[in-house]
Design a protein around this motif. Structure first.
Motif, mmCIF file in Angstrom:
data_model
loop_
_atom_site.group_PDB
_atom_site.id
_atom_site.type_symbol
_atom_site.label_atom_id
_atom_site.label_comp_id
_atom_site.label_asym_id
_atom_site.label_seq_id
_atom_site.Cartn_x
_atom_site.Cartn_y
_atom_site.Cartn_z
ATOM 1 N N ALA A 1 0.804 -1.224 0.000
ATOM 2 C CA ALA A 1 0.000 0.000 0.000
ATOM 3 C C ALA A 1 0.834 1.269 0.000
ATOM 4 O O ALA A 1 1.830 1.368 0.731
ATOM 5 C CB ALA A 1 -0.920 0.013 1.216
ATOM 6 N N SER B 1 0.118 3.940 1.382
ATOM 7 C CA SER B 1 0.093 4.567 2.709
ATOM 8 C C SER B 1 1.148 3.992 3.637
ATOM 9 O O SER B 1 1.553 4.636 4.600
ATOM 10 C CB SER B 1 -1.309 4.443 3.325
ATOM 11 N N LYS B 2 1.598 2.765 3.338
ATOM 12 C CA LYS B 2 2.644 2.165 4.173
ATOM 13 C C LYS B 2 4.010 2.276 3.505
ATOM 14 O O LYS B 2 5.011 2.565 4.138
ATOM 15 C CB LYS B 2 2.329 0.697 4.421
ATOM 16 N N ILE C 1 -3.531 -0.668 -2.074
ATOM 17 C CA ILE C 1 -4.377 -0.675 -0.862
ATOM 18 C C ILE C 1 -5.011 -2.063 -0.714
ATOM 19 O O ILE C 1 -5.689 -2.549 -1.615
ATOM 20 C CB ILE C 1 -5.491 0.404 -0.949
ATOM 21 N N ASP D 1 -4.558 -0.076 5.794
ATOM 22 C CA ASP D 1 -4.007 0.762 4.705
ATOM 23 C C ASP D 1 -4.905 1.976 4.460
ATOM 24 O O ASP D 1 -4.428 3.088 4.204
ATOM 25 C CB ASP D 1 -3.913 -0.025 3.383
ATOM 26 N N LYS E 1 -4.652 4.470 7.417
ATOM 27 C CA LYS E 1 -3.385 5.202 7.332
ATOM 28 C C LYS E 1 -3.452 6.309 6.262
ATOM 29 O O LYS E 1 -2.983 7.427 6.479
ATOM 30 C CB LYS E 1 -2.280 4.192 7.008
#
Ligand SMILES: O=C(CO)COP(=O)(O)O
Length: 229
Positions: free
Chosen positions: A151, A153-154, A181, A186, A189
């Motif tokens: 993801a 976001s990570k 995602i 995810d 975040k």
């Protein structure tokens, strides 16, 4: 607080069309209604009419051609998707890129028709210039993470935070984040980092229980929005 934006891009996955396309769409709509969260689905052009007839959630095209009526074999015009019942369109996806002048023309025509547009950006540097065209939202997606299960976001949280800073320069354009995602975490975040919502494809379209995945996304999106209050 405004609700999170969840956009599910069907692409050309096996269950994106036909009876399977109808089935997954009904499941997604049920989650949307159960939680009162709008979920946008961007579907193959051949499914826009059918799904718009049976669903209340917003149905988007995945692409339109910035062309006018005339001799354009195979073209899908903004007028055509409107006639078929679409509420809007994705534009400039990494898998369906168009030139800047075409993005501008398409966004303007879509707006003039009373439809919505979500323009994809593959780097944060493009967020501000693309937002100046005044689409409804920008979808930031690092191409290398698309379909990877890793993801944004990570793996690249800085892409989201930088994109959020860029979008602030233009009022009234939302910023959603996507690529890889996979889990509710995810989604949480991405919104925690400042996105207004998420865009997703494979985690939903390749799942045997897409309704569970979407529900988990919605629950986590609501949780993240609630925490921001
Ligand atoms: O391209 C995307 C949505 O438009 C994201 O795709 P994945 O969710 O499969 O990474």
């Amino acid at each position: 607080m405004k609700p999170p934006i969840i956009l599910i891009n069907y692409k050309a996955y096996e269950n994106s069309y036909g009876e399977k396309g109808v089935e997954i769409s009904k499941k997604i709509e049920k989650v949307s209604k159960d939680y009162g969260v709008p979920i946008i689905i961007s579907v193959p052009a051949t499914m826009i009419y059918k799904l718009s007839q049976i669903l209340e959630i917003p149905v988007y095209a995945q692409h339109v051609d910035a062309l006018r009526h005339g001799a354009h074999t195979g073209a899908i015009l903004p007028e055509m998707i409107k006639d078929a019942g679409a509420k809007g369109s994705l534009l400039n996806h990494s898998e369906r890129k168009i030139r800047l002048d075409e993005i501008h023309e398409a966004v303007t025509r879509i707006r003039d028709l009373g439809l919505e547009s979500v323009v994809c950006a593959d780097s944060y540097e493009l967020v501000h210039p693309l937002a100046l065209l005044r689409p409804n939202a920008i979808l930031i997606e690092p191409p290398e993470l698309i379909g990877s299960g890793r993801a944004v976001s990570k793996e690249k949280p800085e892409v989201i935070t930088r994109a959020v800073n860029e979008i602030k320069k233009v009022e009234g354009v939302y910023l959603i984040a996507g690529a890889g995602i996979t889990t509710g975490e995810d989604v949480y975040k991405a919104i925690e980092l400042g996105a207004d919502g998420i865009g997703v494809a494979s985690a939903v379209m390749k799942s045997s229980t897409p309704e569970k995945i979407v529900e988990d996304f919605v629950i986590n999106a609501l949780k993240a929005i609630d925490k921001k209050k």
